[in-house]
Design an enzyme around this catalytic site. Structure first.
Site, PDB file in Angstrom:
ATOM      1  N   LYS A  17      73.277  38.945 -71.310  1.00 36.19           N
ATOM      2  CA  LYS A  17      74.430  39.534 -71.977  1.00 36.19           C
ATOM      3  C   LYS A  17      74.883  40.823 -71.281  1.00 36.19           C
ATOM      4  O   LYS A  17      76.074  41.020 -71.061  1.00 36.19           O
ATOM      5  CB  LYS A  17      73.997  39.849 -73.414  1.00 36.19           C
ATOM      6  N   ARG A  93      75.008  43.281 -85.638  1.00 37.41           N
ATOM      7  CA  ARG A  93      73.796  42.465 -85.667  1.00 37.41           C
ATOM      8  C   ARG A  93      73.668  41.707 -86.980  1.00 37.41           C
ATOM      9  O   ARG A  93      72.883  40.775 -87.075  1.00 37.41           O
ATOM     10  CB  ARG A  93      72.556  43.354 -85.516  1.00 37.41           C
ATOM     11  N   ARG A 130      60.300  40.879 -67.525  1.00 37.70           N
ATOM     12  CA  ARG A 130      61.236  41.998 -67.544  1.00 37.70           C
ATOM     13  C   ARG A 130      60.538  43.334 -67.338  1.00 37.70           C
ATOM     14  O   ARG A 130      59.470  43.593 -67.881  1.00 37.70           O
ATOM     15  CB  ARG A 130      61.975  42.030 -68.883  1.00 37.70           C
ATOM     16  N   ARG A 162      57.737  47.158 -70.881  1.00 39.03           N
ATOM     17  CA  ARG A 162      57.677  47.734 -72.231  1.00 39.03           C
ATOM     18  C   ARG A 162      56.428  47.245 -72.945  1.00 39.03           C
ATOM     19  O   ARG A 162      56.041  46.096 -72.815  1.00 39.03           O
ATOM     20  CB  ARG A 162      58.918  47.312 -73.038  1.00 39.03           C
ATOM     21  N   ARG A 173      60.619  39.113 -82.094  1.00 39.66           N
ATOM     22  CA  ARG A 173      61.989  39.635 -81.988  1.00 39.66           C
ATOM     23  C   ARG A 173      63.004  38.494 -81.921  1.00 39.66           C
ATOM     24  O   ARG A 173      64.087  38.594 -82.491  1.00 39.66           O
ATOM     25  CB  ARG A 173      62.127  40.530 -80.746  1.00 39.66           C
TER      26      ARG A 173
END
Ligand SMILES: [Zn+2]
Length: 217
Positions: A17, A93, A130, A162, A173
């Protein structure tokens, strides 16, 4: 839709995105409004909003609708968004936020919501690889052999994985995203504004699908 565009871009984390928002923003000459970027900047600069947001984040909670709607409203009132439009990324959201957005953007309403559709297995592997810049939030993909130390090519910050990019946390998530987003897709669908776009393929392929949907609107 030559004179700007008013778009909400939805999609799972890892769907690409961010990349596509930047390209759409250049192509249609409209601001890319990423609520994540705005929040990070506010926290870094220690603004009033940033202090409020940081307290909420430090307490392990999600920044509430009132703060989010406030920052989006403020951003949409800037000249570029007023005259050209906007590409919203990370907001809304929830349906409550989408309803609030239709109120605050009543004069320049969302023209279309695009759902960038990428299968869950694919985003899981992307998210596991990532790496993120601690300072500017830029995303990178690990190829398995990471530079040590890994510094950000944009700002020189540390590039790290992360703590919450473990498979269990990623799955959690993604579950939360799906629970929240399904009603949002129905909300935009009811007003004829929902457009799913296949997000699998090279960034160029995905971009050309996106522009044909926006141009054909
Ligand atoms: Zn950086």
């Amino acid at each position: 839709m030559n004179a700007g565009a008013r778009i909400v871009l939805l999609g799972r984390q890892g769907a690409g995105k961010g990349t596509q928002c930047v390209r759409l923003s250049r192509h249609y000459v409209v601001p890319h409004i990423s609520t994540g970027d705005i929040l990070r900047a506010a926290v870094r600069e220690g603004t009033e909003l940033g202090k409020m947001a940081k307290a909420v984040i430090d307490a392990g909670q999600l920044v509430g609708d009132d703060i989010m709607v406030g920052i989006v409203k403020e951003r949409l009132e800037a000249d570029d968004a007023r005259t050209r439009g906007y590409i919203l990324d990370g907001f809304p959201r929830t349906v409550a936020q989408a309803v609030a957005l239709d109120e605050i953007a009543a004069e320049r309403p969302v023209g279309m919501a695009i759902d960038l559709v990428v299968p869950r297995e694919l985003v899981l592997s992307r998210l596991s690889a990532r790496r993120v810049c601690r300072d500017c939030g830029a995303n990178f993909q690990s190829t398995g052999v990471d530079p040590r130390p890994w510094t950000c090519e944009n700002c020189g910050g540390d590039v790290v994985q992360r703590d919450d990019d473990t498979p269990a946390a990623i799955n959690q998530r993604l579950d939360l995203y799906e629970t929240q987003t399904q009603p949002l897709i129905e909300y935009y669908g009811r007003s004829g504004r929902m457009h799913p776009v296949d997000g699998v393929g090279s960034p160029d392929e995905v971009f050309s699908r996106l522009t044909s949907v926006v141009d054909g609107h």
